[in-house]
Design an enzyme around this catalytic site. Sequence first.
Site, PDB file in Angstrom:
ATOM      1  N   CYS A  86       0.867  -1.473  -0.182  1.00  0.00           N
ATOM      2  CA  CYS A  86       0.332  -0.158   0.137  1.00  0.00           C
ATOM      3  C   CYS A  86       0.257   1.259   0.156  1.00  0.00           C
ATOM      4  O   CYS A  86       1.009   1.305  -1.096  1.00  0.00           O
ATOM      5  CB  CYS A  86      -0.668  -0.227   1.169  1.00  0.00           C
ATOM      6  SG  CYS A  86      -2.702   1.190   0.856  1.00  0.00           S
ATOM      7  N   HIS A 203      -3.397  -5.713   1.000  1.00  0.00           N
ATOM      8  CA  HIS A 203      -3.073  -6.510   2.115  1.00  0.00           C
ATOM      9  C   HIS A 203      -2.452  -7.415   2.983  1.00  0.00           C
ATOM     10  O   HIS A 203      -3.618  -8.078   2.994  1.00  0.00           O
ATOM     11  CB  HIS A 203      -3.401  -5.115   3.190  1.00  0.00           C
ATOM     12  CG  HIS A 203      -2.946  -3.744   3.197  1.00  0.00           C
ATOM     13  ND1 HIS A 203      -2.145  -3.155   4.404  1.00  0.00           N
ATOM     14  CD2 HIS A 203      -4.079  -2.827   2.838  1.00  0.00           C
ATOM     15  CE1 HIS A 203      -2.273  -2.111   3.600  1.00  0.00           C
ATOM     16  NE2 HIS A 203      -3.438  -1.242   3.238  1.00  0.00           N
ATOM     17  N   GLU A 205      -0.771  -9.106   4.724  1.00  0.00           N
ATOM     18  CA  GLU A 205      -0.807  -9.090   5.571  1.00  0.00           C
ATOM     19  C   GLU A 205      -2.291  -9.293   6.585  1.00  0.00           C
ATOM     20  O   GLU A 205      -2.150  -9.637   8.239  1.00  0.00           O
ATOM     21  CB  GLU A 205      -0.141  -8.232   7.155  1.00  0.00           C
ATOM     22  CG  GLU A 205      -0.582  -6.895   7.016  1.00  0.00           C
ATOM     23  CD  GLU A 205      -0.798  -6.170   5.833  1.00  0.00           C
ATOM     24  OE1 GLU A 205      -0.820  -4.165   5.716  1.00  0.00           O
ATOM     25  OE2 GLU A 205      -0.380  -6.058   4.145  1.00  0.00           O
TER      26      GLU A 205
END
Length: 232
Positions: A86, A203, A205
Amino acid sequence: MKFAVIVFPGSNCDRDVIYVTQDILKQPTRKVWHQDTDLGDSDVVVVPGGFSYGDYLRCGAIARFSPIMRSVLDHAKAGKPVLGICNGFQILTEVGLLPGALVRNRDLHFICDRVPLRVEHPERLWTNAYGSQTQITLPIAHGEGRYHADAETLAQLEDQGQVLFRYCRPSGAVDEAGNPNGSLNNIAGICNEAGNVLGMMPHPERAADPQLGATDGLALFKGLLQSQLAAV
């Protein structure tokens, strides 16, 4: 494998990354403040999401001048893995590790959603744990995530297999209807020519914890680990 997670004023996804690498994958991980200049013996560098320097001027424009970025550049030039997520992707384009730019979303609105992606080129370092044209779902949260590059750069990215993630529809179709922000060629993530540097707007994660019922992003980290350990 040792991870370094860069922290800027305004970073807000650094702890999410650390939770994945340190708590889920049990790998040594440390935060590196943006004013530091030493990555130590880190094997992998992650530039996380957030709003570095409040996104003043434009996303990533100030972060590129942080002292630690000189070390990140050296790390990447040595062929070691660098992941920008990002805002981290935006920073990697600003510093010149990846081509193109991330600009305002097509509709000029911040988007926070979960979107389907098609995984391209599973032979690459970052995608080797996914199958050919696997479809996954990852969260996005950005206002300036529309990938833009000139025609020559786009052609080079496509010809050299550097587009690793594309926005798509739930059916897997890659078209305008499956493009949440207007990115050219539905691009959600690209790597450099050598393949060791990856920038992506979604994302991984945030989709890596089985307790949350979302693990499509975990394969990215596991594939990296397997590749690096196999090379030792």
